[in-house]
Write a protein that holds these residues in place. Structure first.
Motif, PDB file in Angstrom:
ATOM      1  N   LYS A 130      21.767  48.476  35.299  1.00 37.36           N
ATOM      2  CA  LYS A 130      23.095  47.901  35.468  1.00 37.36           C
ATOM      3  C   LYS A 130      24.174  48.918  35.097  1.00 37.36           C
ATOM      4  O   LYS A 130      24.199  49.451  33.992  1.00 37.36           O
ATOM      5  CB  LYS A 130      23.228  46.646  34.608  1.00 37.36           C
ATOM      6  CG  LYS A 130      24.461  45.820  34.933  1.00 37.36           C
ATOM      7  CD  LYS A 130      24.416  44.470  34.245  1.00 37.36           C
ATOM      8  CE  LYS A 130      25.612  43.620  34.659  1.00 37.36           C
ATOM      9  NZ  LYS A 130      25.570  42.284  34.017  1.00 37.36           N
ATOM     10  N   GLY A 131      25.061  49.183  36.054  1.00 40.15           N
ATOM     11  CA  GLY A 131      26.142  50.128  35.841  1.00 40.15           C
ATOM     12  C   GLY A 131      25.766  51.581  36.017  1.00 40.15           C
ATOM     13  O   GLY A 131      26.625  52.459  35.933  1.00 40.15           O
ATOM     14  N   VAL A 199      14.062  48.215  51.502  1.00 46.49           N
ATOM     15  CA  VAL A 199      15.453  47.757  51.668  1.00 46.49           C
ATOM     16  C   VAL A 199      16.377  48.548  50.737  1.00 46.49           C
ATOM     17  O   VAL A 199      17.445  49.017  51.146  1.00 46.49           O
ATOM     18  CB  VAL A 199      15.574  46.250  51.395  1.00 46.49           C
ATOM     19  CG1 VAL A 199      17.051  45.815  51.425  1.00 46.49           C
ATOM     20  CG2 VAL A 199      14.783  45.454  52.448  1.00 46.49           C
ATOM     21  N   ALA A 200      15.976  48.724  49.486  1.00 49.72           N
ATOM     22  CA  ALA A 200      16.822  49.400  48.507  1.00 49.72           C
ATOM     23  C   ALA A 200      17.083  50.853  48.867  1.00 49.72           C
ATOM     24  O   ALA A 200      18.115  51.418  48.483  1.00 49.72           O
ATOM     25  CB  ALA A 200      16.193  49.321  47.115  1.00 49.72           C
ATOM     26  N   ILE A 223      17.863  46.370  40.962  1.00 45.55           N
ATOM     27  CA  ILE A 223      17.704  47.494  41.885  1.00 45.55           C
ATOM     28  C   ILE A 223      18.557  47.316  43.132  1.00 45.55           C
ATOM     29  O   ILE A 223      19.311  48.222  43.536  1.00 45.55           O
ATOM     30  CB  ILE A 223      16.219  47.660  42.271  1.00 45.55           C
ATOM     31  CG1 ILE A 223      15.402  48.145  41.072  1.00 45.55           C
ATOM     32  CG2 ILE A 223      16.074  48.633  43.447  1.00 45.55           C
ATOM     33  CD1 ILE A 223      13.902  48.132  41.302  1.00 45.55           C
ATOM     34  N   LEU A 224      18.463  46.159  43.764  1.00 48.47           N
ATOM     35  CA  LEU A 224      19.166  45.966  45.030  1.00 48.47           C
ATOM     36  C   LEU A 224      20.673  45.919  44.860  1.00 48.47           C
ATOM     37  O   LEU A 224      21.415  46.463  45.686  1.00 48.47           O
ATOM     38  CB  LEU A 224      18.649  44.711  45.726  1.00 48.47           C
ATOM     39  CG  LEU A 224      17.295  44.923  46.410  1.00 48.47           C
ATOM     40  CD1 LEU A 224      16.549  43.623  46.604  1.00 48.47           C
ATOM     41  CD2 LEU A 224      17.482  45.631  47.743  1.00 48.47           C
ATOM     42  N   GLU A 225      21.142  45.289  43.800  1.00 44.74           N
ATOM     43  CA  GLU A 225      22.587  45.265  43.567  1.00 44.74           C
ATOM     44  C   GLU A 225      23.125  46.666  43.283  1.00 44.74           C
ATOM     45  O   GLU A 225      24.196  47.048  43.786  1.00 44.74           O
ATOM     46  CB  GLU A 225      22.918  44.311  42.422  1.00 44.74           C
ATOM     47  CG  GLU A 225      22.736  42.846  42.792  1.00 44.74           C
ATOM     48  CD  GLU A 225      23.065  41.887  41.660  1.00 44.74           C
ATOM     49  OE1 GLU A 225      23.064  40.671  41.907  1.00 44.74           O
ATOM     50  OE2 GLU A 225      23.319  42.356  40.527  1.00 44.74           O
ATOM     51  N   VAL A 248      18.411  42.143  50.861  1.00 42.98           N
ATOM     52  CA  VAL A 248      19.121  42.410  52.113  1.00 42.98           C
ATOM     53  C   VAL A 248      20.268  43.386  51.868  1.00 42.98           C
ATOM     54  O   VAL A 248      20.808  43.447  50.752  1.00 42.98           O
ATOM     55  CB  VAL A 248      19.647  41.071  52.710  1.00 42.98           C
ATOM     56  CG1 VAL A 248      20.626  40.399  51.774  1.00 42.98           C
ATOM     57  CG2 VAL A 248      20.220  41.248  54.094  1.00 42.98           C
ATOM     58  N   ASN A 249      20.637  44.138  52.902  1.00 43.28           N
ATOM     59  CA  ASN A 249      21.799  44.996  52.745  1.00 43.28           C
ATOM     60  C   ASN A 249      23.069  44.141  52.766  1.00 43.28           C
ATOM     61  O   ASN A 249      23.060  42.975  53.165  1.00 43.28           O
ATOM     62  CB  ASN A 249      21.827  46.106  53.805  1.00 43.28           C
ATOM     63  CG  ASN A 249      22.157  45.616  55.204  1.00 43.28           C
ATOM     64  OD1 ASN A 249      22.361  44.436  55.448  1.00 43.28           O
ATOM     65  ND2 ASN A 249      22.203  46.548  56.148  1.00 43.28           N
TER      66      ASN A 249
END
Length: 280
Positions: A130-131, A199-200, A223-225, A248-249
């Motif tokens: 995160k960050g 996806v990532a 990871i995705l965010e 998802v993107n």
């Protein structure tokens, strides 16, 4: 968080090395758990290794693992919890397919803050904090590079992944699979956490699971965010406890969620078919 993040990356590699000792072996013994899913000595041994190393380094942190459940320190509640899936994609592992992975998620005060996916047989993975962004990493540490989702903004150009298309039938949402398969450029079952890794890192646009457990989802949201995409349940809520998942993107998230919302769950998922497939 920084110290735990770096340790999680190292730990995922060690879990991977342990599992590779059993990978693609003709004499691999496979047991069946109470829920019908398969398990091997590699699953159990990798989790035991991770638990021991975490306890040595962070003795007051809680641990939840797929194979050994929840542990809590004698100090009472802790703000840190590690969530482990020693082998995600055990059936792929059993068949000698190199798409299985080792998963680590870390929560702080119940909020996901670190995630690691390591695909040891391919020598690559992705981590996010995160960050701090998301990063694709390899056996060669000099090759580490930023992980970003793709910019594809049309379903007709998207690669749609899922672990098992039959799982949509198990929750009565086969219509969602049919519609997305018809609207996307390509559909493949490069699934389990490997699909979310794709996806990532911008290699695929959509990865969907109709049902799974918290240890399957634990690293994915972070990871995705951090890679510029999204991980959420089928209604679009960002969570790792929703028992279903969409990676998802950013460009396609709203459109895919609208498709999924058109097909509400009509059945309670069952693991019975997993036992049947394992026997086969």
């Amino acid at each position: 968080m920084e110290e735990r993040c770096q340790f999680a990356i190292e730990l995922a590699r060690k879990m991977g090395d342990f599992t590779l000792e059993y990978f693609d072996r003709a004499d691999l013994a496979v047991d069946c758990k109470s829920d019908g899913t398969p398990v091997t000595l590699a699953d159990r041994g990798a989790e035991a290794l991770a638990r021991r190393l975490i306890a040595e380094r962070f003795p007051h942190d809680a641990i939840l693992g797929e194979e050994m459940g929840e542990s809590q320190t004698d100090q009472g509640d802790t703000e840190w919890r590690w969530i482990l899936d020693p082998i995600d994609g055990t059936k792929s592992f059993i068949h000698g397919v190199p798409f299985y992975s080792n998963l680590i998620g870390i929560q702080k005060s119940s909020e996901p803050v670190v995630g690691v996916i390591w695909v040891p047989a391919l020598g690559r993975g992705v981590w996010g904090a995160k960050g701090r962004g998301a990063w694709e990493f390899f056996n060669d540490p000099t090759k580490t590079r930023p992980a970003r989702v793709s910019n594809v903004d049309k379903l007709s150009n998207a690669l749609f992944l899922t672990t098992d298309c039959y799982d949509f039938d198990l929750v009565g949402r086969e219509g969602a699979y049919d519609e997305l398969e018809a609207k996307t450029f390509l559909t493949r079952t490069w699934g389990d956490a490997y699909g979310y890794y794709l996806v990532a890192t911008g290699k695929a646009e959509i990865m969907i699971d109709p049902f799974f457990e918290i240890w399957d989802a634990a690293p994915l949201k972070t990871i995705l965010e951090e890679a510029g995409g999204a991980f959420c349940d089928w209604s679009g809520v960002p969570t790792i406890t929703g028992c279903e998942g969409l990676g998802v993107n950013a460009a396609l998230k709203d459109e895919v969620v609208e498709v999924l919302k058109r097909y509400p769950k009509t059945k309670i998922p069952t693991r019975k078919h997993l036992s049947e497939e394992s026997d086969a």
